[in-house]
Enzyme design. Structure first.
Site, PDB file in Angstrom:
ATOM      1  N   GLU A   1      14.069  10.986 -34.753  1.00  0.00           N
ATOM      2  CA  GLU A   1      14.789  10.342 -35.868  1.00  0.00           C
ATOM      3  C   GLU A   1      13.570   9.813 -36.646  1.00  0.00           C
ATOM      4  O   GLU A   1      13.449   8.639 -36.620  1.00  0.00           O
ATOM      5  CB  GLU A   1      15.818   9.192 -35.454  1.00  0.00           C
ATOM      6  CG  GLU A   1      16.842   8.839 -36.555  1.00  0.00           C
ATOM      7  CD  GLU A   1      17.324   7.497 -36.474  1.00  0.00           C
ATOM      8  OE1 GLU A   1      18.337   7.115 -36.901  1.00  0.00           O
ATOM      9  OE2 GLU A   1      16.725   6.630 -35.510  1.00  0.00           O
TER      10      GLU A   1
ATOM     11  N   HIS B   1      19.542   3.339 -32.095  1.00  0.00           N
ATOM     12  CA  HIS B   1      19.448   3.775 -33.535  1.00  0.00           C
ATOM     13  C   HIS B   1      18.603   2.843 -34.521  1.00  0.00           C
ATOM     14  O   HIS B   1      18.625   1.867 -34.122  1.00  0.00           O
ATOM     15  CB  HIS B   1      20.717   4.084 -34.244  1.00  0.00           C
ATOM     16  CG  HIS B   1      20.922   4.721 -35.576  1.00  0.00           C
ATOM     17  ND1 HIS B   1      20.696   4.250 -36.562  1.00  0.00           N
ATOM     18  CD2 HIS B   1      20.894   6.261 -35.458  1.00  0.00           C
ATOM     19  CE1 HIS B   1      20.617   5.408 -37.474  1.00  0.00           C
ATOM     20  NE2 HIS B   1      20.952   6.577 -36.933  1.00  0.00           N
TER      21      HIS B   1
HETATM   22  P1  PGA Z   1      21.617  10.973 -42.288  1.00  0.00           P
HETATM   23  O1  PGA Z   1      21.397   9.966 -41.032  1.00  0.00           O
HETATM   24  O2  PGA Z   1      21.947  12.128 -41.664  1.00  0.00           O
HETATM   25  O3  PGA Z   1      22.368  10.388 -43.015  1.00  0.00           O
HETATM   26  O4  PGA Z   1      20.212  10.949 -42.485  1.00  0.00           O
HETATM   27  C1  PGA Z   1      20.683  10.427 -39.632  1.00  0.00           C
HETATM   28  C2  PGA Z   1      20.647   9.224 -38.894  1.00  0.00           C
HETATM   29  O5  PGA Z   1      20.890   7.996 -39.213  1.00  0.00           O
HETATM   30  O6  PGA Z   1      20.131   9.503 -37.546  1.00  0.00           O
END
Ligand code: PGA
Length: 258
Positions: free
Chosen positions: A163, A93
């Site tokens: 992402e 992540h």
């Molecule tokens: P968010 O986070 O939905 O709060 O934008 C997404 C992520 O961190 O993958």
């Protein structure tokens, strides 16, 4: 095909009782949505509270270490996850890269260990900045590094999450992504997987989207964006909002011909 929806709670909420209540409310609310597969990834120390109230949703982890056991202070390994019967694990992540210096080599080792040992990793691939005029080559580099040494027959357990870091809610001045960009990136990633493993194996990989998804935009990322699921951060901390999001995904899956 069922839509895969991962709730990444990050370091939330602040107490076990709240985690249990949130999980129980979500699980009851999403139980009837049979066209969805829901995973909740709470902080490790809430696994037991959350796990005991889940019926439909499954438990997931936000990270893991690549060795099994040994002198690795502070790490929770794939072996520990297996022991807890946790199959899903988020790997790489962007917040781990940003705050903990996680490198592409570390991500590659984690991915390898997860797949080799039968877990279902959600590999995060994303670019810091929106790339003017096309797709950032850095996305391809991240994906290629991560899948080095992966065996073709492991791919059925792999999930890749696109992402875009510039779009996630914790990035200052985050900008909204478009389903069109997400669609192009998913084709680009699918092509890399196909070149490496062949069409049949590459088609088994689920590609999902994780750039600030909520109940209002989820349908567009699943329909126009062609995504097979979503990775949800902040919207997964509000039971009503998250249940609504799962309901929309369920509708999209019901209406789709696949
Ligand atoms: P968010 O986070 O939905 O709060 O934008 C997404 C992520 O961190 O993958």
């Amino acid at each position: 095909m069922k839509s895969l929806i991962i709730a990444n709670w990050k370091s939330n909420p602040d107490a076990p009782g709240r985690a249990e209540l949130l999980a129980r409310t979500i699980d009851r609310g999403v139980r009837r949505f049979s066209k969805t597969e829901v995973v909740i990834a709470p902080p490790y120390h809430f696994f037991s509270n959350v796990g005991q109230v889940l019926g439909k949703a499954k438990l997931g982890a936000q990270n893991m270490f690549w060795e099994d056991v040994g002198p690795y202070t502070g790490e929770i390994s794939w072996h520990h996850l297996k022991h807890l019967q946790i199959a899903y694990v988020i790997i790489g992540h962007s917040e781990r890269k940003r705050y903990l210096g996680e490198t592409e080599e570390m991500i590659q080792k984690k991915l390898h260990a997860a797949l080799k040992n039968g877990l279902q990793p959600i590999l995060c691939i994303g670019e810091e900045e929106r790339h003017a005029g096309g797709i950032s080559p850095n996305l391809g580099k991240q994906l290629k590094t991560a899948i080095t040494g992966i065996k073709k027959n492991w791919l059925k357990n792999l999930v890749v999450a696109y992402e875009p870091i510039w779009a996630i809610s914790t990035t200052p001045h985050a900008a909204a992504d478009t389903p069109d960009n997400a669609f192009r990136v998913s084709l680009y990633m699918r092509k890399i997987l196909t070149d490496e493993f062949g069409r049949t194996a590459a088609d088994r990989v689920r590609i999902i989207y994780g750039g600030s998804v909520d109940s209002r935009n989820i349908a567009s990322f699943l329909e126009e964006g062609g995504m097979q699921g979503v990775l949800v951060g902040s919207a997964s901390l509000h039971a009503d909002e998250f249940i609504q999001l799962v309901a929309r995904a369920n509708n999209v899956a019901k209406n789709s011909k696949m």
